[in-house]
Design a protein around this motif. Structure first.
Motif, PDB file in Angstrom:
ATOM      1  N   THR A 364       3.050 -17.625 -55.872  1.00 57.17           N
ATOM      2  CA  THR A 364       4.114 -18.454 -56.473  1.00 57.17           C
ATOM      3  C   THR A 364       3.734 -19.050 -57.827  1.00 57.17           C
ATOM      4  N   ASN A 369       3.635 -15.251 -60.038  1.00 61.54           N
ATOM      5  CA  ASN A 369       4.755 -16.175 -60.301  1.00 61.54           C
ATOM      6  C   ASN A 369       6.082 -15.747 -59.663  1.00 61.54           C
ATOM      7  N   PRO A 371       9.322 -16.493 -57.078  1.00 62.83           N
ATOM      8  CA  PRO A 371      10.018 -17.680 -56.555  1.00 62.83           C
ATOM      9  C   PRO A 371       9.716 -17.873 -55.059  1.00 62.83           C
ATOM     10  N   GLU A 372       9.689 -19.119 -54.607  1.00 63.92           N
ATOM     11  CA  GLU A 372       9.372 -19.433 -53.209  1.00 63.92           C
ATOM     12  C   GLU A 372      10.359 -18.783 -52.247  1.00 63.92           C
ATOM     13  N   SER A 373      11.627 -18.659 -52.676  1.00 66.66           N
ATOM     14  CA  SER A 373      12.644 -18.051 -51.811  1.00 66.66           C
ATOM     15  C   SER A 373      12.309 -16.603 -51.492  1.00 66.66           C
ATOM     16  N   GLU A 403       9.833 -22.006 -43.589  1.00 64.09           N
ATOM     17  CA  GLU A 403      10.630 -22.726 -44.584  1.00 64.09           C
ATOM     18  C   GLU A 403      10.810 -24.165 -44.115  1.00 64.09           C
ATOM     19  N   LYS A 406      14.063 -28.058 -49.159  1.00 65.61           N
ATOM     20  CA  LYS A 406      13.952 -27.917 -50.612  1.00 65.61           C
ATOM     21  C   LYS A 406      13.530 -29.225 -51.250  1.00 65.61           C
ATOM     22  N   GLU A 408      13.298 -30.669 -55.439  1.00 66.32           N
ATOM     23  CA  GLU A 408      13.463 -30.417 -56.875  1.00 66.32           C
ATOM     24  C   GLU A 408      13.969 -28.997 -57.141  1.00 66.32           C
ATOM     25  N   ARG A 410      13.476 -26.332 -55.482  1.00 67.66           N
ATOM     26  CA  ARG A 410      12.584 -25.249 -55.048  1.00 67.66           C
ATOM     27  C   ARG A 410      12.372 -25.339 -53.546  1.00 67.66           C
ATOM     28  N   GLU A 411      12.307 -24.187 -52.928  1.00 64.59           N
ATOM     29  CA  GLU A 411      12.060 -24.145 -51.482  1.00 64.59           C
ATOM     30  C   GLU A 411      10.606 -24.500 -51.181  1.00 64.59           C
TER      31      GLU A 411
END
Length: 606
Positions: A364, A369, A371-373, A403, A406, A408, A410-411
């Motif tokens: 991540t 890099n 995305p967490e999703s 999971e 969330k 900010e 972001r997950e």
């Protein structure tokens, strides 16, 4: 006080009929232990004959590029070379023994088809790494037991190192030159090779060879040497059976690729598997529908290169059920990999990270890099660890990604550690109950918790049964696993009976190494195949008498005298009396005979 040279270990290896002695010692003048290899000495005359034969052989036995790339063809060519060399050597040296001729032939094969003295290092199964730093320094090796060792071998010059690197590159259709001074390649045996040329490596030309086991590790061997437990393996097996993706992480040379490869036989045999690697390391059972793909470096003009990203994109058009990726390094590769997970493909890959939390952070954050999703679609992470102080490898942890809302925009991803290894006690323990794997199984397969627990116990039983009966090759493990999928009840009956897997394996039974019990039978103590009781009885029974030889008169008299000396006094007295009686009876009989004669004479006179 330390001795001048302290012996640590001594053993022998053989490469192409050339035997050499290996001595690992410690000298007070050196900072690290030494790896001393003692080679047979070849005279000047023999070297001249070998050079002459070498020139003849190069023209007599040509090797095409296709044959050079094929392992079987190279082995055949080696045999043809060996036979031809022996034939020529017998003509040149008719008085030499067969053993000496085979040794000379082996040396010549190393010089023509191999890497010279490096061939001896390649044939030492105790070594993991072979490193040439330059012609100015000795070759270094990484020993499985003693770590880095300095050898007594040195390459003559930089040109010789370049020749070795160029020959390795040619074997796989690549090149190394001043324009392209970096090389990632592999030997025909599967060992991974990296080479660099001066001035990129300012001290001189370098070659680094990562050796791989000739017989690939299997999951049963890893259970047996306590790298992992059957309980942890059964959990991974369950996840792979129902097509859950897994990321295998760990440090450099921790064994993550080895462990990932050992888990691949759990893939059902009716599915298509595509593997993508920079250099070929993965080895799967023969009966799987497996397509191995490897990357290719561009030519000096910058054309013809095939990247891992190209292979990943292409593999999605080949209708794969499972995709195996050697190592994820860049963002584009990781994006395609996780996109494959999104599209319903099961993906298995390796990444450099020491824990599950570090794996998530690496995926991540730059340079990958993601995305967490996208990362949250990965269900499991298996972390492989190498304990350098103890010289062992262990599965550090098996964790799930959960999971957790969330923050900010972001997950957030939580890590649920299911299994962990405790280094202080060298033991595995269950840290937490599985959440995601069990929930996904319940949702997508309809299996209840009790059914999952029963299934895990059955898998543990099968794994322990395979370990007990020495099922330790890629194909035999794969055969048992495929039988589990096709004829589960039949296999479980054999496991409950603790029956031999010979009938289930059929022809593959020949691949299994002899179990420990049968190895003991081959030792000197049990060569007769008799029970201990029979052996003891045989020891008690006297040996059969040999037929007596005829003795001379002198020998008989000498024996009689010895017997007289050894006999007790009472026996001597009795025998003396018997002799005196015999003498008296003889005297009486003589006297009677004399009287009879006198009487006869008197009658005649009258």
């Amino acid at each position: 006080m330390m001795k001048e040279t302290e012996k640590i270990e001594v053993y022998k290896i053989t490469a192409d009929n050339v035997p050499v002695n290996i001595k690992i010692t410690h000298s007070p003048d050196e900072f690290t232990p030494l790896y001393i290899i003692k080679l047979p000495v070849i005279g000047i005359g023999s070297k001249a004959i070998l050079e002459k034969i070498k020139e003849e052989m190069i023209s007599a036995v040509p090797l095409s590029p296709k044959e050079a790339l094929d392992v079987k063809s190279v082995q055949k060519t080696r045999k043809v070379f060996s036979d031809k060399i022996l034939e020529l050597l017998k003509k040149e040296l008719p008085n030499e023994s067969d053993r000496t001729l085979k040794i000379l032939a082996g040396f010549l094969i190393h010089e023509t088809l191999g890497l010279g003295t490096i061939e001896f290092l390649l044939n030492d199964e105790n070594l993991e790494e072979i490193v040439i730093n330059s012609s100015e320094s000795n070759i270094w090796v990484y020993h499985k037991k003693y770590g880095w060792l300095k050898t007594n071998i040195r390459i003559d010059n930089e040109g010789q190192i370049y020749d070795y690197a160029a020959s390795i590159a040619r074997e796989i259709g690549r090149s190394i030159s001043n324009l392209n001074p970096l090389l990632d390649a592999h030997l025909i045996t599967g060992d991974r090779v990296n080479a660099t040329l001066f001035p990129i490596s300012s001290a001189g030309n370098t070659i680094t060879i990562r050796k791989f086991r000739r017989k690939p590790w299997t999951i049963t061997e890893l259970i047996e040497n306590r790298t992992v437990t059957s309980e942890i393996v059964s959990f991974i097996w369950l996840a792979m059976q129902y097509e859950m993706s897994i990321m295998f992480s760990g440090g450099t040379a921790s064994g993550k690729t080895t462990f990932m490869t050992s888990c691949m036989p759990f893939i059902p045999p009716n599915q298509r598997v595509i593997s993508i690697e920079d250099t070929r390391e993965i080895m799967l059972p023969k009966f799987l529908q497996w397509v191995p793909l490897t990357t290719r470096e561009p030519n000096p003009e910058g054309k013809g290169g095939v990247r891992m990203l190209d292979l990943l994109v292409n593999s999605l058009r080949m209708r794969p059920d499972r995709i195996i990726v050697g190592e994820v390094r860049r963002q584009q590769e990781a994006e395609v990999l996780f996109e494959a997970i999104h599209t319903g493909h099961s993906v298995y890959a390796t990444v450099h990270a020491d824990t599950a939390e570090q794996t998530v952070r690496r995926l991540t954050n730059p340079p990958i890099n993601l995305p967490e999703s996208m990362v949250s679609t990965l269900p499991l992470i298996v972390v492989v660890y190498r304990h350098r102080r103890k010289g062992i490898r262990r599965i550090l942890e098996v964790s799930e990604l959960l999971e957790s809302g969330k923050a900010e925009g972001r997950e957030l991803i939580n890590v649920n550690r299911v299994f962990r290894w405790k280094p202080a006690f060298d033991k595995y323990e269950k840290d937490n109950e599985s959440i995601r794997v069990l929930d996904d199984l319940e949702m997508f397969t309809g299996l209840t918790r009790s059914e999952v627990e029963k299934d895990l116990k059955e898998k543990i039983g099968v794994l322990n049964w395979m370990v007990k009966h020495g099922v330790n090759t890629v194909n035999t493990v794969g055969k048992i696993v495929s039988t589990y999928y096709s004829h589960k009840e039949k296999l479980l009956q054999e496991v409950r009976k603790n029956a031999s897997p010979k009938e289930l394996l059929g022809k593959l039974w020949k691949e299994i190494e002899a179990p420990v019990v049968t190895k003991k039978v081959k030792t000197k103590k049990s060569e007769t195949n008799l029970s201990q009781k029979v052996i003891e009885e045989l020891k008690k029974t006297p040996p059969p008498k040999k037929p007596a030889k005829k003795k001379s008169v002198k020998e008989k008299k000498v024996e009689q005298k010895k017997e007289k000396k050894l006999e007790p006094k009472t026996v001597k007295k009795k025998e003396a009396k018997k002799k005196s009686v015999k003498k008296k009876t003889k005297k009486k009989s003589l006297a009677k005979k004399r009287l009879v004669k006198k009487k006869r004479k008197g009658v005649k006179k009258k």
